[in-house]
Design a protein around this motif. Sequence first.
Motif, PDB file in Angstrom:
ATOM      1  N   ALA A 161     -20.166  17.951  -4.214  1.00  0.00           N
ATOM      2  CA  ALA A 161     -18.985  18.294  -3.412  1.00  0.00           C
ATOM      3  C   ALA A 161     -19.019  19.734  -2.904  1.00  0.00           C
ATOM      4  O   ALA A 161     -18.571  20.019  -1.791  1.00  0.00           O
ATOM      5  N   GLU A 162     -19.538  20.656  -3.685  1.00  0.00           N
ATOM      6  CA  GLU A 162     -19.542  22.069  -3.261  1.00  0.00           C
ATOM      7  C   GLU A 162     -20.513  22.329  -2.114  1.00  0.00           C
ATOM      8  O   GLU A 162     -20.394  23.336  -1.420  1.00  0.00           O
ATOM      9  N   PHE A 163     -21.491  21.451  -1.948  1.00  0.00           N
ATOM     10  CA  PHE A 163     -22.582  21.744  -1.018  1.00  0.00           C
ATOM     11  C   PHE A 163     -22.449  21.043   0.324  1.00  0.00           C
ATOM     12  O   PHE A 163     -23.155  21.379   1.266  1.00  0.00           O
ATOM     13  N   MET A 164     -21.582  20.045   0.395  1.00  0.00           N
ATOM     14  CA  MET A 164     -21.436  19.266   1.627  1.00  0.00           C
ATOM     15  C   MET A 164     -20.108  19.593   2.304  1.00  0.00           C
ATOM     16  O   MET A 164     -19.074  19.686   1.649  1.00  0.00           O
ATOM     17  N   ASP A 165     -20.148  19.728   3.617  1.00  0.00           N
ATOM     18  CA  ASP A 165     -18.885  19.893   4.354  1.00  0.00           C
ATOM     19  C   ASP A 165     -18.124  18.573   4.382  1.00  0.00           C
ATOM     20  O   ASP A 165     -16.895  18.565   4.360  1.00  0.00           O
ATOM     21  N   ALA A 166     -18.868  17.480   4.446  1.00  0.00           N
ATOM     22  CA  ALA A 166     -18.224  16.166   4.485  1.00  0.00           C
ATOM     23  C   ALA A 166     -19.226  15.103   4.066  1.00  0.00           C
ATOM     24  O   ALA A 166     -20.443  15.306   4.158  1.00  0.00           O
ATOM     25  N   PHE A 167     -18.688  13.995   3.577  1.00  0.00           N
ATOM     26  CA  PHE A 167     -19.506  12.830   3.228  1.00  0.00           C
ATOM     27  C   PHE A 167     -19.075  11.658   4.103  1.00  0.00           C
ATOM     28  O   PHE A 167     -17.883  11.482   4.370  1.00  0.00           O
ATOM     29  N   VAL A 168     -20.041  10.846   4.480  1.00  0.00           N
ATOM     30  CA  VAL A 168     -19.732   9.554   5.079  1.00  0.00           C
ATOM     31  C   VAL A 168     -19.739   8.534   3.955  1.00  0.00           C
ATOM     32  O   VAL A 168     -20.741   8.359   3.270  1.00  0.00           O
ATOM     33  N   ILE A 169     -18.604   7.886   3.751  1.00  0.00           N
ATOM     34  CA  ILE A 169     -18.484   6.867   2.717  1.00  0.00           C
ATOM     35  C   ILE A 169     -18.645   5.504   3.377  1.00  0.00           C
ATOM     36  O   ILE A 169     -17.790   5.064   4.138  1.00  0.00           O
ATOM     37  N   GLY A 170     -19.781   4.857   3.096  1.00  0.00           N
ATOM     38  CA  GLY A 170     -20.013   3.537   3.669  1.00  0.00           C
ATOM     39  C   GLY A 170     -21.051   3.554   4.773  1.00  0.00           C
ATOM     40  O   GLY A 170     -21.994   4.348   4.736  1.00  0.00           O
ATOM     41  N   GLU A 171     -20.842   2.686   5.770  1.00  0.00           N
ATOM     42  CA  GLU A 171     -21.868   2.439   6.780  1.00  0.00           C
ATOM     43  C   GLU A 171     -21.739   3.411   7.956  1.00  0.00           C
ATOM     44  O   GLU A 171     -20.639   3.671   8.437  1.00  0.00           O
ATOM     45  N   GLY A 172     -22.867   3.917   8.416  1.00  0.00           N
ATOM     46  CA  GLY A 172     -22.840   5.059   9.325  1.00  0.00           C
ATOM     47  C   GLY A 172     -22.930   4.774  10.798  1.00  0.00           C
ATOM     48  O   GLY A 172     -22.763   5.699  11.614  1.00  0.00           O
ATOM     49  N   GLU A 173     -23.182   3.525  11.198  1.00  0.00           N
ATOM     50  CA  GLU A 173     -23.504   3.280  12.605  1.00  0.00           C
ATOM     51  C   GLU A 173     -22.409   3.742  13.561  1.00  0.00           C
ATOM     52  O   GLU A 173     -22.701   4.338  14.598  1.00  0.00           O
ATOM     53  N   GLU A 174     -21.160   3.439  13.257  1.00  0.00           N
ATOM     54  CA  GLU A 174     -20.077   3.812  14.168  1.00  0.00           C
ATOM     55  C   GLU A 174     -19.560   5.215  13.868  1.00  0.00           C
ATOM     56  O   GLU A 174     -19.325   6.017  14.773  1.00  0.00           O
ATOM     57  N   VAL A 175     -19.392   5.517  12.587  1.00  0.00           N
ATOM     58  CA  VAL A 175     -18.743   6.775  12.233  1.00  0.00           C
ATOM     59  C   VAL A 175     -19.610   7.981  12.586  1.00  0.00           C
ATOM     60  O   VAL A 175     -19.093   9.051  12.926  1.00  0.00           O
ATOM     61  N   MET A 176     -20.927   7.811  12.565  1.00  0.00           N
ATOM     62  CA  MET A 176     -21.787   8.957  12.892  1.00  0.00           C
ATOM     63  C   MET A 176     -21.570   9.402  14.332  1.00  0.00           C
ATOM     64  O   MET A 176     -21.526  10.606  14.630  1.00  0.00           O
ATOM     65  N   LEU A 177     -21.401   8.439  15.234  1.00  0.00           N
ATOM     66  CA  LEU A 177     -21.159   8.810  16.624  1.00  0.00           C
ATOM     67  C   LEU A 177     -19.760   9.402  16.803  1.00  0.00           C
ATOM     68  O   LEU A 177     -19.552  10.314  17.613  1.00  0.00           O
ATOM     69  N   GLU A 178     -18.780   8.905  16.036  1.00  0.00           N
ATOM     70  CA  GLU A 178     -17.434   9.491  16.103  1.00  0.00           C
ATOM     71  C   GLU A 178     -17.465  10.950  15.631  1.00  0.00           C
ATOM     72  O   GLU A 178     -16.824  11.828  16.229  1.00  0.00           O
ATOM     73  N   ILE A 179     -18.213  11.207  14.573  1.00  0.00           N
ATOM     74  CA  ILE A 179     -18.328  12.591  14.086  1.00  0.00           C
ATOM     75  C   ILE A 179     -19.024  13.460  15.130  1.00  0.00           C
ATOM     76  O   ILE A 179     -18.598  14.591  15.405  1.00  0.00           O
ATOM     77  N   ALA A 180     -20.092  12.928  15.705  1.00  0.00           N
ATOM     78  CA  ALA A 180     -20.845  13.710  16.697  1.00  0.00           C
ATOM     79  C   ALA A 180     -19.956  14.060  17.892  1.00  0.00           C
ATOM     80  O   ALA A 180     -19.968  15.193  18.392  1.00  0.00           O
ATOM     81  N   ARG A 181     -19.149  13.077  18.366  1.00  0.00           N
ATOM     82  CA  ARG A 181     -18.238  13.351  19.491  1.00  0.00           C
ATOM     83  C   ARG A 181     -17.192  14.394  19.103  1.00  0.00           C
ATOM     84  O   ARG A 181     -16.835  15.264  19.896  1.00  0.00           O
ATOM     85  N   LEU A 182     -16.715  14.298  17.887  1.00  0.00           N
ATOM     86  CA  LEU A 182     -15.721  15.271  17.421  1.00  0.00           C
ATOM     87  C   LEU A 182     -16.305  16.681  17.412  1.00  0.00           C
ATOM     88  O   LEU A 182     -15.665  17.643  17.853  1.00  0.00           O
ATOM     89  N   VAL A 183     -17.539  16.820  16.922  1.00  0.00           N
ATOM     90  CA  VAL A 183     -18.174  18.143  16.877  1.00  0.00           C
ATOM     91  C   VAL A 183     -18.430  18.668  18.282  1.00  0.00           C
ATOM     92  O   VAL A 183     -18.255  19.862  18.571  1.00  0.00           O
TER      93      VAL A 183
END
Length: 640
Positions: A161-183
């Motif tokens: 927990a101290e080393f990661m800004d955030a974790f993806v919990i579960g499957e990454g196909e959709e959420v990874m692109l949502e995170i990328a758009r947010l950034v």
Amino acid sequence: MDAAPDLSQHLPPLLARVQKPGRYTGGELNQVVKDWLTTPLRVALAFPDIYDLGMSNLGLAILYDLINRQPDMLAERVFAPWVDMEAQLRSSGLPLYSLESKRALSDFDILGVSLPYETLFTNTLNLLDLGRIPIRSADRRESDPLVLAGGHACLNPEPMAEFMDAFVIGEGEEVMLEIARLVLNWKASGASRQALLGRLAKIWGVYVPSLYEVFYSGDGTVDRVSPSHPDATFPVLKRIVPVLPPPPTNFIVPYIDVTHNRIPIEIMRGCTRGCRFCQAGMITRPVRERPVEEIVGAIEQALGATGFEEVALLSLSSSDYDEILPLVEAVAQRFRDRHLNISLPSLRIESFSAQLMDVLQAESHRSGFTLAPEAATERMREIINKPVSTAQVLATARDIYERGWHTLKLYFMIGHPSETLEDVQAIADLCKAVLAVGREVRGGRAQVHAGVSTFVPKPHTPFQWVPCDTIEQIRLKQDLLKRTLRGKGLRMTWTRPEETMLEAWLARGDRRMAQVVFQAWKLGARFDAWKEHFDSAAWLAAFASAGLEPTFYTHRERPIDETLPWDHIDGGVKKSFLTEDYLMSQRGQTRVDCRNRCFACGILPKYAHLRRENPGEVWECPEVRSPQRAASLSLPVEAA
């Protein structure tokens, strides 16, 4: 940042002094290199072990393909350098870099780390340090990359927990692109890094640990975990994709030998069997299958793009795929002139048919056949909910030997709950019985290889409360097997007890374990999954430095009502279901395949809207025909 230097010119002298320089050059067939200066968002995808292992990671290949399909994003690969390359990088003052553009990790906008298992934790810290990214999330500035992690080990994210800004919990196909758009939007906004973390926490399936506070009881157990930010969801529900997206087919073809030189096609995600020791079977529910036509089409495209000669039809239990025989027959028929080797890495004894063996017999190289009884007595197999009779194991072994295979690999675990020495002795007895069957069929050429690992209780499983065997118990059981499981045609491999302890410490650790991980890394721990590099003394010294007792995390039986360090992470399956299943195991009761009867594990109520929107055979769960209620109209998803 846009003028980030390409390090290519500095690398030739280093590569001349390391083993396997092909690990560090990139330039393989099908790699994607986009223009660094004109691509607005840059993502580094890291696997924190060497290239030879990481290149076979399907999750990394999926995200690499998805991100690079976006016109305004690029994804590049990063792997942990072997010790010789690390020494060269440090002595020359060069940072760890990506294989495609040879840019330092610190020059990317996002660093996404794959964590499929816990023994990669110290390698992850080393990767951050070599990439010149502050180790701890709290020390990162606006100009540093956003550091994410995903994978099965993140279902208990607290030790990292101290080393990661955030974790993806579960499957990454959709959420990874949502995170990328947010950034991407955040970069344009000029908002603070803290504002970015708050927005991330609102995305379904994203856990931002700095926005939660952990409180401990006087006995050292977790009292509660509470959100400390208004945007932090509680609990954090696992992300899933309702339908598996098309599989990647343009796989990168390495210059050097890697773990698997093959086309990996995921035919099914999830498992309906409910083995109580199996974390993957619990956290990847619901079961979703790909159509046969889509799989065959993907193989055709991948063969054309790569030239590989083997295809692996992957899932947690490939023989449970509804159309497994038609699928294998279709692949064999379509590619008959390509001499394609078909691999089914995970087969269940009870669902593996003679017909399927006949097809595989013609299409496989017969280097060895693998079955996983996991336990050798029917009593133990009922406790772990893998109820297969010994007679069925022997009958399946006979079928395999009769179809031309000479070597049968059997996987077992010692250390299951309620295990006795008689259960351990039965492993040797069963292996000898299988070998006797093999001798009847294949004569002296028959062999049995027994892989005997040690059970480690994992979060989100019915066995998450049980103690792990002590080193002394493990040695006693292994010594018994070493004495009795020997002779011509028999071979056994096992896991060192100290390595089992490390996995057990980390798997069920709380947030305080971050200090242990950090201290172990400072003391030189890395490549913990590699026998020649694992340093048990460094880990014990790290525990002492952090003021924590290792046995607190391994040998203590947790009360059913204890707050577990990962209780704020919702893997989809209800804790009450896990509790009931654990108590059933103590009574020796089993559950049948949940395709035959739904046991209300908790998946359907949480993802009812997705099931309602995707009726039919896409999922193995029952259909939801009730009307959608206002309270379940949407899950917390925010893309920007």
